[in-house]
Scaffold this active site. Structure first.
Site, PDB file in Angstrom:
ATOM      1  N   GLY A  27       3.390  -4.864  10.958  1.00 46.22           N
ATOM      2  CA  GLY A  27       2.486  -4.985   9.818  1.00 46.22           C
ATOM      3  C   GLY A  27       2.484  -3.754   8.928  1.00 46.22           C
ATOM      4  O   GLY A  27       3.529  -3.129   8.691  1.00 46.22           O
ATOM      5  N   VAL A  28       1.308  -3.401   8.468  1.00 47.09           N
ATOM      6  CA  VAL A  28       1.181  -2.283   7.531  1.00 47.09           C
ATOM      7  C   VAL A  28       1.566  -0.970   8.216  1.00 47.09           C
ATOM      8  O   VAL A  28       2.110  -0.057   7.575  1.00 47.09           O
ATOM      9  CB  VAL A  28      -0.234  -2.259   6.913  1.00 47.09           C
ATOM     10  CG1 VAL A  28      -1.288  -1.812   7.889  1.00 47.09           C
ATOM     11  CG2 VAL A  28      -0.258  -1.421   5.656  1.00 47.09           C
ATOM     12  N   ASP A  29       1.310  -0.866   9.500  1.00 46.95           N
ATOM     13  CA  ASP A  29       1.665   0.329  10.282  1.00 46.95           C
ATOM     14  C   ASP A  29       3.174   0.583  10.197  1.00 46.95           C
ATOM     15  O   ASP A  29       3.628   1.697   9.870  1.00 46.95           O
ATOM     16  CB  ASP A  29       1.228   0.078  11.735  1.00 46.95           C
ATOM     17  CG  ASP A  29       1.194   1.326  12.596  1.00 46.95           C
ATOM     18  OD1 ASP A  29       1.473   2.415  12.070  1.00 46.95           O
ATOM     19  OD2 ASP A  29       0.887   1.201  13.794  1.00 46.95           O
TER      20      ASP A  29
ATOM     21  N   GLY B 163      -4.717  -8.761  10.036  1.00 48.51           N
ATOM     22  CA  GLY B 163      -3.357  -9.230  10.282  1.00 48.51           C
ATOM     23  C   GLY B 163      -3.208  -9.680  11.725  1.00 48.51           C
ATOM     24  O   GLY B 163      -3.844 -10.633  12.164  1.00 48.51           O
ATOM     25  N   VAL B 164      -2.397  -8.945  12.467  1.00 46.94           N
ATOM     26  CA  VAL B 164      -2.151  -9.270  13.878  1.00 46.94           C
ATOM     27  C   VAL B 164      -3.461  -9.317  14.689  1.00 46.94           C
ATOM     28  O   VAL B 164      -3.584 -10.087  15.631  1.00 46.94           O
ATOM     29  CB  VAL B 164      -1.172  -8.231  14.485  1.00 46.94           C
ATOM     30  CG1 VAL B 164      -1.086  -8.367  15.994  1.00 46.94           C
ATOM     31  CG2 VAL B 164       0.202  -8.402  13.873  1.00 46.94           C
TER      32      VAL B 164
ATOM     33  N   ASN C 140      -2.637   1.139  15.671  1.00 47.49           N
ATOM     34  CA  ASN C 140      -3.166   0.754  16.977  1.00 47.49           C
ATOM     35  C   ASN C 140      -3.461   2.040  17.742  1.00 47.49           C
ATOM     36  O   ASN C 140      -3.065   3.122  17.324  1.00 47.49           O
ATOM     37  CB  ASN C 140      -2.212  -0.173  17.728  1.00 47.49           C
ATOM     38  CG  ASN C 140      -0.861   0.465  17.937  1.00 47.49           C
ATOM     39  OD1 ASN C 140      -0.735   1.477  18.630  1.00 47.49           O
ATOM     40  ND2 ASN C 140       0.168  -0.098  17.320  1.00 47.49           N
TER      41      ASN C 140
ATOM     42  N   SER D 104      -7.616  -4.957  10.390  1.00 49.37           N
ATOM     43  CA  SER D 104      -7.831  -6.002  11.418  1.00 49.37           C
ATOM     44  C   SER D 104      -7.507  -7.425  10.951  1.00 49.37           C
ATOM     45  O   SER D 104      -7.580  -8.361  11.753  1.00 49.37           O
ATOM     46  CB  SER D 104      -9.263  -5.981  11.978  1.00 49.37           C
ATOM     47  OG  SER D 104      -9.462  -4.863  12.816  1.00 49.37           O
TER      48      SER D 104
ATOM     49  N   ILE E 118       0.820  -1.222   0.000  1.00 56.19           N
ATOM     50  CA  ILE E 118       0.000   0.000   0.000  1.00 56.19           C
ATOM     51  C   ILE E 118       0.852   1.269   0.000  1.00 56.19           C
ATOM     52  O   ILE E 118       0.412   2.312  -0.493  1.00 56.19           O
ATOM     53  CB  ILE E 118      -0.986   0.004   1.197  1.00 56.19           C
ATOM     54  CG1 ILE E 118      -2.131   0.982   0.953  1.00 56.19           C
ATOM     55  CG2 ILE E 118      -0.270   0.276   2.511  1.00 56.19           C
ATOM     56  CD1 ILE E 118      -3.271   0.848   1.945  1.00 56.19           C
TER      57      ILE E 118
END
Ligand code: ADP
Length: 173
Positions: free
Chosen positions: A31-33, A123-124, A23, A121, A10
């Site tokens: 992850g994406v974050d 993923g982890v 979060n 949501s 992304i």
């Protein structure tokens, strides 16, 4: 409002705003974050800290959204939202739908014409991919009347083959 699927990373999307599955702390994560903060550089975290100080001292609640700069990303903005952690014994679908809905409202508010979403949501946070894709597609479609005058293009960005299959199946159904 055009709704399309473009699998991949992304952070490489050529859109006005990319949505971050953050979060509540807004202080970055995996992850994406993590990928978004790495690609966009420190300006994003600096604005996240301001958001925490000025608007969300206790953190950004699940289901809400707030925008920062995109820093060095191609996207001008990152819209941070927090999805719910999946729970077998409690239906948190409304919160997941809210994360998509509030992100699109924030996109309209800042004047973003194109927005890319990851599978929030899924993923982890453990949400089953097929259901995550269903909620994503249904909720984005349901917002066309409200935000479509500004947000004319929404890109869903599944990461990996399983996610891509799930999202394509939902969009085709
Ligand atoms: P959450 O905590 O909301 O589950 P994650 O970041 O763990 O968030 O996962 C959300 C989804 O984002 C997962 O499907 C994961 O595979 C995907 N993902 C991870 N990195 C990227 C990336 N660079 N681009 C797009 N999607 C990504």
């Amino acid at each position: 409002m055009e709704l399309i699927i473009e699998p991949g990373d992304i952070t490489e999307q050529k859109v006005d705003a990319i949505v971050n599955a953050a979060n509540s702390t807004l202080m970055g994560g995996g992850g994406v974050d993590g990928a978004i903060h790495r690609a966009g550089g420190p300006a994003i975290l600096a604005e996240c800290k301001q958001l925490r100080e000025q608007s969300y001292p206790d953190g950004l609640p699940a289901g809400q959204a707030a925008a920062t700069t995109g820093g060095e990303l191609s996207a001008s903005w990152v819209i941070h939202t927090v999805g719910p952690v999946y729970a077998k014994k409690e239906d948190r679908s409304a919160t997941l739908a809210s994360a998509y809905r509030e992100s699109l409202r924030e996109a309209k508010r800042i004047g973003a014409h194109s927005v890319a979403f990851p599978a929030i949501s899924a993923g982890v946070y453990g949400w089953p991919m097929d259901d995550a894709a269903r909620i994503a597609v249904e909720t984005v479609k349901s917002m066309a009347d409200e935000v479509g005058d500004t947000v004319s293009r929404v890109v869903l960005v599944p990461f990996g083959e399983k996610a891509e299959r799930a999202f394509r199946a939902q969009l085709d159904s």
